[in-house]
Write a protein that holds these residues in place. Structure first.
Motif, PDB file in Angstrom:
ATOM      1  N   ILE A  87       0.956  -5.175  -4.335  1.00 40.42           N
ATOM      2  CA  ILE A  87       0.807  -3.868  -3.686  1.00 40.42           C
ATOM      3  C   ILE A  87      -0.338  -3.941  -2.681  1.00 40.42           C
ATOM      4  N   ASN A  91      -4.550   3.280  -0.328  1.00 40.12           N
ATOM      5  CA  ASN A  91      -4.847   3.569  -1.731  1.00 40.12           C
ATOM      6  C   ASN A  91      -3.918   4.590  -2.388  1.00 40.12           C
ATOM      7  N   HIS A  94      -0.945   3.166  -4.335  1.00 42.85           N
ATOM      8  CA  HIS A  94      -1.121   2.145  -5.367  1.00 42.85           C
ATOM      9  C   HIS A  94      -0.525   2.569  -6.709  1.00 42.85           C
ATOM     10  N   CYS A 110      -2.399  -5.882  -7.575  1.00 43.88           N
ATOM     11  CA  CYS A 110      -2.680  -4.812  -6.627  1.00 43.88           C
ATOM     12  C   CYS A 110      -3.990  -5.048  -5.886  1.00 43.88           C
ATOM     13  N   THR A 115      -6.368   2.720  -7.710  1.00 43.35           N
ATOM     14  CA  THR A 115      -5.634   3.969  -7.537  1.00 43.35           C
ATOM     15  C   THR A 115      -6.396   4.890  -6.600  1.00 43.35           C
TER      16      THR A 115
END
Length: 393
Positions: A87, A91, A94, A110, A115
């Motif tokens: 990912i 942001n 995510h 990620c 997040t």
């Protein structure tokens, strides 16, 4: 590290104009153990197809959106579908992408921060725990061999009890006003809807906090923070100074700034214990300066003699042959691929493969970002970071 087969990767993000997506693709390909097999590189399918064409990816594995990718990849035979998703979006995407991947049985790697906010990170942790799948977070600087060497020396007790940690991360790319009008990278990083509560701390301050916690293997427990929007008209911070206290008693100072005109990407870490100190700089990443008390200072070199096993295992070339940013990124990808291979073959992952930032780092990172913002606006001198269930002792 020899894998049973290539690990198949899908990617969300990293289309035209992206900075970090192409870096992730290069890093994933470096060791020849990961193959990019599918992707959604942009919210525009046309742009996704353009990216796929440029990297010679078959158009029938380029999807309209990430949910379609998860659904259709999960329906493919086991010997064709992706094993994990990378990912590399702004942001705000995510969590939804990671949640969709976990729901369909795919591992997740990620870009940081994990997040948009701490609540999403907690939800992600809960979903990950119930899924039994793997999760990695690409805090790049923990991938450098000499950062791993620093962690190993601290763990061995070479410095004694850690007393002081100093970390600085000055950049100058946002020093000018209205740069977001001409820079895609600046535009989304200064937009709270896509980047979260913080620009500077969320983007580079989180890296600085992570490298501190990683090297000394301890958590930040209290902070006193001063975040500022130096350039007129900005809502989010572009400069930060944070005084740190760690659970084990060490004290520290973190400086992160995007408005230090003339600076490039000057991350530097210094750690001091009762028996000596360590210094590592991103401008000379293959060197670790060890300064024992009452003895001559030493310079340990990547690829050289005397390195800890985990540091040596993350070196690719002999001493004197520089390794840098791409190789550090690639270490995370290679080691994460090793974890997946261990799952596929029923073996236990090695200590090297296991050394990838994970969900605990994700939670602590989001806690630090939100706490820094709250502490900066609080009249309270010391702001205690809230406990994380299952992470804090």
């Amino acid at each position: 590290m020899k894998l049973a087969r290539k690990i198949r990767m899908g990617m969300v993000g990293g289309g035209p104009g992206a900075m970090i997506g192409p870096i992730h693709r290069l890093a994933a390909a470096l060791d020849g153990q990961i193959e990019l097999v599918c992707g959604v590189f942009s919210s525009s399918h046309k742009k996704s197809l353009e990216t796929a064409k440029s990297i010679h990816l078959a158009p029938d594995r380029v999807y309209e959106n990430f949910q379609q990718m998860m659904d259709e990849e999960a329906a493919l035979p086991a010997d064709q579908r992706m094993d994990f998703v990378s990912i590399v979006t702004p942001n705000h995407m995510h969590f939804p992408v990671a949640a969709a991947a976990l729901a369909k049985g795919f591992h997740v790697l990620c870009d940081k921060p994990a997040t948009l906010n701490l609540d999403e990170a907690i939800q992600l942790s809960e979903r990950l725990n119930s899924s039994g799948l793997l999760y990695g977070l690409t805090h790049t600087y923990a991938g450098y061999p000499m950062v791993k060497q620093a962690r190993a020396l601290v763990a061995e007790g070479v410095l004694g009890n850690i007393r002081k940690v100093l970390v600085e991360y000055p950049q100058g790319w946002l020093a000018g006003s209205r740069i977001e009008l001409s820079s895609k990278q600046a535009e989304w990083r200064l937009d709270s809807a896509r980047t979260g509560l913080s620009s500077c701390v969320g983007d580079i301050g989180s890296h600085a906090a992570h490298i501190c916690e990683y090297v000394i293997n301890d958590s930040i427990s209290e902070i006193c923070a001063d975040l500022g929007s130096v350039v007129s008209g900005r809502i989010l911070d572009d400069d930060a100074t944070v005084i740190l206290r760690f659970t084990g008693g060490a004290r520290g100072v973190l400086i992160a700034s995007q408005i230090c005109a003339g600076e490039e990407n000057t991350l530097k870490l210094r750690v001091y214990g009762e028996k000596g100190g360590l210094e590592w700089s991103h401008s000379d990443p293959n060197s670790l300066h060890y300064k024992p008390a009452n003895q001559p200072a030493q310079i340990l070199r990547a690829g050289g003699p005397g390195l800890a096993h985990v540091a040596a295992a993350n070196c690719r070339t002999p001493s004197g042959h520089p390794e840098g940013y791409l190789e550090a990124f690639a270490n995370h990808y290679r080691n994460f691929a090793g974890q997946i291979d261990a799952r596929l073959t029923g073996r236990n992952p090695s200590d090297v493969e296991a050394d990838v930032p994970g969900i605990a780092d994700a939670l602590r990172g989001m806690r630090f970002i939100e706490s820094a913002v709250k502490a900066s606006t609080s009249d309270q001198k010391w702001y205690r970071l809230p406990p994380l269930v299952g992470i804090d002792n």
